[in-house]
Design a protein around this motif. Structure first.
Motif, PDB file in Angstrom:
ATOM      1  N   ASP A  88      39.688 -56.839  -8.827  1.00  0.00           N
ATOM      2  CA  ASP A  88      41.020 -57.458  -8.864  1.00  0.00           C
ATOM      3  C   ASP A  88      41.150 -58.567  -7.818  1.00  0.00           C
ATOM      4  N   MET A  89      40.610 -58.336  -6.624  1.00  0.00           N
ATOM      5  CA  MET A  89      40.677 -59.355  -5.571  1.00  0.00           C
ATOM      6  C   MET A  89      39.865 -60.588  -5.952  1.00  0.00           C
ATOM      7  N   ALA A  90      38.712 -60.368  -6.540  1.00  0.00           N
ATOM      8  CA  ALA A  90      37.882 -61.502  -6.973  1.00  0.00           C
ATOM      9  C   ALA A  90      38.655 -62.354  -7.979  1.00  0.00           C
ATOM     10  N   ALA A  91      39.334 -61.703  -8.909  1.00  0.00           N
ATOM     11  CA  ALA A  91      40.127 -62.440  -9.902  1.00  0.00           C
ATOM     12  C   ALA A  91      41.270 -63.192  -9.222  1.00  0.00           C
ATOM     13  N   ALA A  92      41.952 -62.539  -8.289  1.00  0.00           N
ATOM     14  CA  ALA A  92      43.075 -63.170  -7.595  1.00  0.00           C
ATOM     15  C   ALA A  92      42.626 -64.350  -6.742  1.00  0.00           C
ATOM     16  N   LEU A  93      41.398 -64.280  -6.214  1.00  0.00           N
ATOM     17  CA  LEU A  93      40.883 -65.333  -5.339  1.00  0.00           C
ATOM     18  C   LEU A  93      40.000 -66.336  -6.097  1.00  0.00           C
ATOM     19  N   SER A  94      39.890 -66.157  -7.425  1.00  0.00           N
ATOM     20  CA  SER A  94      39.123 -67.057  -8.302  1.00  0.00           C
ATOM     21  C   SER A  94      37.663 -67.201  -7.876  1.00  0.00           C
ATOM     22  N   ILE A  95      37.022 -66.067  -7.665  1.00  0.00           N
ATOM     23  CA  ILE A  95      35.608 -66.045  -7.287  1.00  0.00           C
ATOM     24  C   ILE A  95      34.906 -64.910  -8.012  1.00  0.00           C
ATOM     25  N   PRO A  96      33.576 -64.970  -8.130  1.00  0.00           N
ATOM     26  CA  PRO A  96      32.855 -63.827  -8.701  1.00  0.00           C
ATOM     27  C   PRO A  96      32.783 -62.694  -7.669  1.00  0.00           C
ATOM     28  N   VAL A  97      32.672 -61.472  -8.123  1.00  0.00           N
ATOM     29  CA  VAL A  97      32.581 -60.314  -7.224  1.00  0.00           C
ATOM     30  C   VAL A  97      31.396 -60.472  -6.265  1.00  0.00           C
ATOM     31  N   SER A  98      30.334 -61.094  -6.714  1.00  0.00           N
ATOM     32  CA  SER A  98      29.140 -61.270  -5.880  1.00  0.00           C
ATOM     33  C   SER A  98      29.439 -62.048  -4.600  1.00  0.00           C
ATOM     34  N   TYR A  99      30.500 -62.854  -4.594  1.00  0.00           N
ATOM     35  CA  TYR A  99      30.873 -63.626  -3.412  1.00  0.00           C
ATOM     36  C   TYR A  99      31.016 -62.726  -2.183  1.00  0.00           C
ATOM     37  N   PHE A 100      31.586 -61.545  -2.379  1.00  0.00           N
ATOM     38  CA  PHE A 100      31.858 -60.655  -1.265  1.00  0.00           C
ATOM     39  C   PHE A 100      30.586 -60.150  -0.581  1.00  0.00           C
ATOM     40  N   PHE A 101      29.461 -60.219  -1.288  1.00  0.00           N
ATOM     41  CA  PHE A 101      28.207 -59.702  -0.745  1.00  0.00           C
ATOM     42  C   PHE A 101      27.234 -60.798  -0.322  1.00  0.00           C
ATOM     43  N   GLU A 102      27.620 -62.048  -0.532  1.00  0.00           N
ATOM     44  CA  GLU A 102      26.747 -63.148  -0.131  1.00  0.00           C
ATOM     45  C   GLU A 102      26.514 -63.086   1.368  1.00  0.00           C
ATOM     46  N   GLY A 103      25.264 -63.313   1.758  1.00  0.00           N
ATOM     47  CA  GLY A 103      24.916 -63.300   3.170  1.00  0.00           C
ATOM     48  C   GLY A 103      24.499 -61.946   3.692  1.00  0.00           C
ATOM     49  N   MET A 104      24.575 -60.909   2.866  1.00  0.00           N
ATOM     50  CA  MET A 104      24.176 -59.573   3.330  1.00  0.00           C
ATOM     51  C   MET A 104      22.692 -59.512   3.651  1.00  0.00           C
ATOM     52  N   ASP A 105      21.842 -60.176   2.857  1.00  0.00           N
ATOM     53  CA  ASP A 105      20.404 -60.160   3.106  1.00  0.00           C
ATOM     54  C   ASP A 105      20.075 -60.776   4.450  1.00  0.00           C
ATOM     55  N   GLU A 106      20.761 -61.878   4.783  1.00  0.00           N
ATOM     56  CA  GLU A 106      20.501 -62.548   6.055  1.00  0.00           C
ATOM     57  C   GLU A 106      20.975 -61.709   7.224  1.00  0.00           C
ATOM     58  N   GLN A 107      21.985 -60.865   7.012  1.00  0.00           N
ATOM     59  CA  GLN A 107      22.538 -60.085   8.112  1.00  0.00           C
ATOM     60  C   GLN A 107      21.670 -58.899   8.493  1.00  0.00           C
ATOM     61  N   GLU A 108      20.869 -58.405   7.578  1.00  0.00           N
ATOM     62  CA  GLU A 108      20.044 -57.248   7.891  1.00  0.00           C
ATOM     63  C   GLU A 108      19.097 -57.572   9.028  1.00  0.00           C
ATOM     64  N   GLY A 109      19.328 -56.938  10.154  1.00  0.00           N
ATOM     65  CA  GLY A 109      18.464 -57.125  11.302  1.00  0.00           C
ATOM     66  C   GLY A 109      18.641 -58.460  11.990  1.00  0.00           C
ATOM     67  N   ALA A 110      19.594 -59.258  11.549  1.00  0.00           N
ATOM     68  CA  ALA A 110      19.796 -60.579  12.155  1.00  0.00           C
ATOM     69  C   ALA A 110      20.613 -60.443  13.428  1.00  0.00           C
ATOM     70  N   THR A 111      20.405 -61.377  14.331  1.00  0.00           N
ATOM     71  CA  THR A 111      21.217 -61.444  15.542  1.00  0.00           C
ATOM     72  C   THR A 111      21.890 -62.795  15.574  1.00  0.00           C
ATOM     73  N   ASP A 112      22.747 -62.988  16.551  1.00  0.00           N
ATOM     74  CA  ASP A 112      23.430 -64.262  16.694  1.00  0.00           C
ATOM     75  C   ASP A 112      22.567 -65.307  17.388  1.00  0.00           C
ATOM     76  N   ALA A 113      21.408 -64.931  17.873  1.00  0.00           N
ATOM     77  CA  ALA A 113      20.587 -65.825  18.687  1.00  0.00           C
ATOM     78  C   ALA A 113      20.247 -67.162  18.024  1.00  0.00           C
ATOM     79  N   PRO A 114      19.844 -67.208  16.742  1.00  0.00           N
ATOM     80  CA  PRO A 114      19.522 -68.513  16.158  1.00  0.00           C
ATOM     81  C   PRO A 114      20.699 -69.479  16.182  1.00  0.00           C
ATOM     82  N   HIS A 115      21.887 -68.986  15.880  1.00  0.00           N
ATOM     83  CA  HIS A 115      23.065 -69.854  15.891  1.00  0.00           C
ATOM     84  C   HIS A 115      23.391 -70.296  17.306  1.00  0.00           C
ATOM     85  N   GLU A 116      23.295 -69.357  18.252  1.00  0.00           N
ATOM     86  CA  GLU A 116      23.625 -69.686  19.634  1.00  0.00           C
ATOM     87  C   GLU A 116      22.649 -70.711  20.188  1.00  0.00           C
TER      88      GLU A 116
END
Length: 128
Positions: free
Chosen positions: A55-83
């Motif tokens: 329902d939220m995906a429909a209300a926000l006009s996005i696919p449900v997959s949007y909510f999970f984008e970036g999960m692969d990069e977060q596994e074991g990732a730290t903030d160090a590269p960005h910093e």
């Protein structure tokens, strides 16, 4: 205890809601719940059910997959590269960055491209 996936999904809900200029109250109205529940979802305090996410995906006009984008990069990732690049660890958690992105996409495409080119040139000259 908050689960990392629930926190990630909550952040994605908040980011998208903010990008489209929707309040928590408005999103809550679209999905038939109280805005306090949206607050709990956005902080990861409460887990979002599959049907509510749909329902939220429909209300926000996005696919449900949007909510999970970036999960692969977060596994074991730290903030160090960005910093190391001088960027905050969670760039989209920075309100100023979100405001800049929203303003950027409000600019007509041909002007936006020229602004992008200018920003690239300025950042390259600053790095030199």
């Amino acid at each position: 205890m908050k689960h990392p996936i629930d926190v990630h999904v909550g952040k994605r809900i908040r980011h998208r809601r903010w990008m489209v200029g929707m309040t928590q109250q408005q999103l809550a109205g679209h999905v038939g719940i109280k805005f306090q529940q949206i607050q709990k979802y956005e902080t990861g305090m409460n887990r979002v059910s599959a049907s509510r996410l749909w329902d939220m995906a429909a209300a926000l006009s996005i696919p449900v997959s949007y909510f999970f984008e970036g999960m692969d990069e977060q596994e074991g990732a730290t903030d160090a590269p960005h910093e190391a690049e001088g960027l905050p660890g969670d760039l989209l958690a920075d309100r100023e960055a979100l405001e800049l992105v929203r303003s950027y996409y409000a600019i007509p495409e041909n002007q936006r491209r020229r602004l992008f080119d200018l920003a690239r040139v300025l950042s390259e000259s600053a790095a030199a």
